[in-house]
Design an enzyme around this catalytic site. Sequence first.
Site, mmCIF file in Angstrom:
data_model
loop_
_atom_site.group_PDB
_atom_site.id
_atom_site.type_symbol
_atom_site.label_atom_id
_atom_site.label_comp_id
_atom_site.label_asym_id
_atom_site.label_seq_id
_atom_site.Cartn_x
_atom_site.Cartn_y
_atom_site.Cartn_z
ATOM 1 C CD GLU A 1 18.704 -22.753 -18.089
ATOM 2 O OE1 GLU A 1 17.540 -23.136 -17.937
ATOM 3 O OE2 GLU A 1 19.028 -21.591 -18.285
ATOM 4 C CG ASP B 1 8.691 -26.900 -16.494
ATOM 5 O OD1 ASP B 1 9.221 -25.941 -17.084
ATOM 6 O OD2 ASP B 1 9.277 -27.589 -15.652
#
EC number: 4.2.1.20
Lengths: 255, 393
Positions: free
Chosen positions: A45, A56
Amino acid sequence: MNRINKKLEENKKLFSIYFTAGYPNLDDTVPLIQNLEKAGVDMLEIGLPFSDPLADGPTIQASSTKALKNGMTSETLFEQLKDIRKSVSIPLIIMGYFNPMLQYGVEKFCAKCAEVGVDGLIIPDLPVDVYNDKYKTIFEKYGLINVFLITPQTSEKRIRFIDSISKGFIYMVSSSSVTGSQSGFGEEQIAYFNRIKEMNLKSPQIIGFGISDNLSFTQATDHAKGAIIGSAFIKYITNFGVKSVDKFVSKILKG
Amino acid sequence: MKYNIDDNGYYGEFGGAYIPEMLYPNVEELRQNYLKVMAEPEFQEEFKQLLQDYVGRPSPLYFAKRLSEKYNTKIYLKREDLNHTGAHKINNTIGQILMAKRLGKNRIIAETGAGQHGVATATVCALMGLECIVYMGEIDIARQAPNVARMKMLGATVIPALSGSRTLKDATNEAIRDWINNPVDTHYIIGSVVGPHPYPDMVARFQSVVSEEIQWQLKEKEGKTNPDYVIACVGGGSNAAGAYYHFLEDENVKLIAVEAAGLGIDTGESAATSVLGKEGIIHGSKTLLMQTQDGQITEPYSISAGLDYPGVGPMHAHLYKSGRAEFISITDDEAMKAGLELSELEGIIPAIESSHALAVFEKKKFEKEDILVLSLSGRGDKDLDTYIKYFEL
Ligand SMILES: Cc1ncc(COP(=O)(O)O)c(C=O)c1O
């Protein structure tokens, strides 16, 4: 057949790694991909950095900020990846937030992905229903697989819906958290892994968030088709650079 | 309903809920319940009672005689500055804390820039005995020390946002991350008409008490409910949304939205989103925002912390794009001058956010018979330091 689907058919547990494109240095993207394939990673990814990565934790935030400072953009990433299929054959997925793709132009972005040989996308802030109504036909036109997330809080009904429109795997977020905030799995998470397993979904599941070592990797792959490591890997290259990533990979796989 | 929200959570093409799946259950729970809860008579009664007895509503609609004389028109000030905690923000936090209680939440999080919304949230949490965590950019914590102290006195925990530019946008990111990490027991009280649907609509409804009052107050004073103009500053857009709300569909009422031009539109130090922004996604909403060509969100600047946000709410994006509202941008200097002028002419020291709205009178000519209502969104106490430095008082 899309490389992701082919990989999912292999009779093995999959090890996937997330890293931020353009980190630690702008030109690390391609060597990292090559080194990780050589080290035995099954799928990658590639994080397209965003100024405001809502889902995140601090590690990936910091790598994104640095990558942007280094000059990473959508255009630069596609430029870096333009010959990637000459040297790399594992599935490549771009993971990024929706706004940069929207500004690039969703169709143009998809066309570029197809052109350089990217196989799929993970866009955490593009909701499933908006994708389904507005963008699905574009993704499919370019043969791209869009990967959706589920969490311990996702209802059974919604999981069934997500399963029904998934063309590749389901990204199973291990706990209710942003990236990087866990270490190892407890009873509650194992129960959740089992609950999903028992649903017999058509799409294989790959577990991500909070996997950092051989133990958590093994726990995850005992309950799913594979596992994704992000923050722990970013921390590793922050400390040791991008050359010795094979050491990181073998430590995860062999303990 | 041309200018208000549609059934899918959009204002025209703006709005929606562009959120990670991790937030879906929280936002969906709110979406399914907010209208139902707000429609309950007991909810309405409790909300109204608190607005009256605790906030001090209705806020006066004050005819500013000397200001009107100076600009040769009829100016009414909607005195949100007289509310408890000193701004319109408390209308929303009272509403949302009652909502949070109905939804069984016992932990409250909020973001704040200048600290006004943080104080308003800490206040209602103290009132209801709920745990309160406020995210605030590290830089804002340093420049808004009195409000940080107020929040602490009110029992809130203030957590510095250390990511990105360490200001309001990053505090919002941190609050959203907190909500992802605490999906069950926590309610996020957003401070403006921004964020994923249903937030813009819910906050606008709580703030709509402002235009509701304007209608009957103006009827008493002028014999008609609707003014010719409504003027308000726009950070995220909540005081403007509240002041516009009941006039949205009456196009005889002209709407003026005032943005912060900072040092000037072309200086790179500005927060005038309608001029400098483009369509995109910020904090879960499709709207106008300031961004690079590559879609990275850029840093705004304004002397006023409450207007220092790189986006506007989706309602305002729609009002801009449809031409329903006129957008005017005001520089730091123009705003400061207007703030001083109101102090001298009317004995009211306004918040610097509100001073931006007041600066419109120097920019735009109105007719003598025009009836203008200006949202005086907050008082200037919090800005004394900035006024002192600017005017060397
Ligand atoms: C007094 C005052 N006015 C206006 C604003 C701007 O916010 P909004 O546009 O949501 O009304 C703020 C924000 O802190 C404020 O404190």
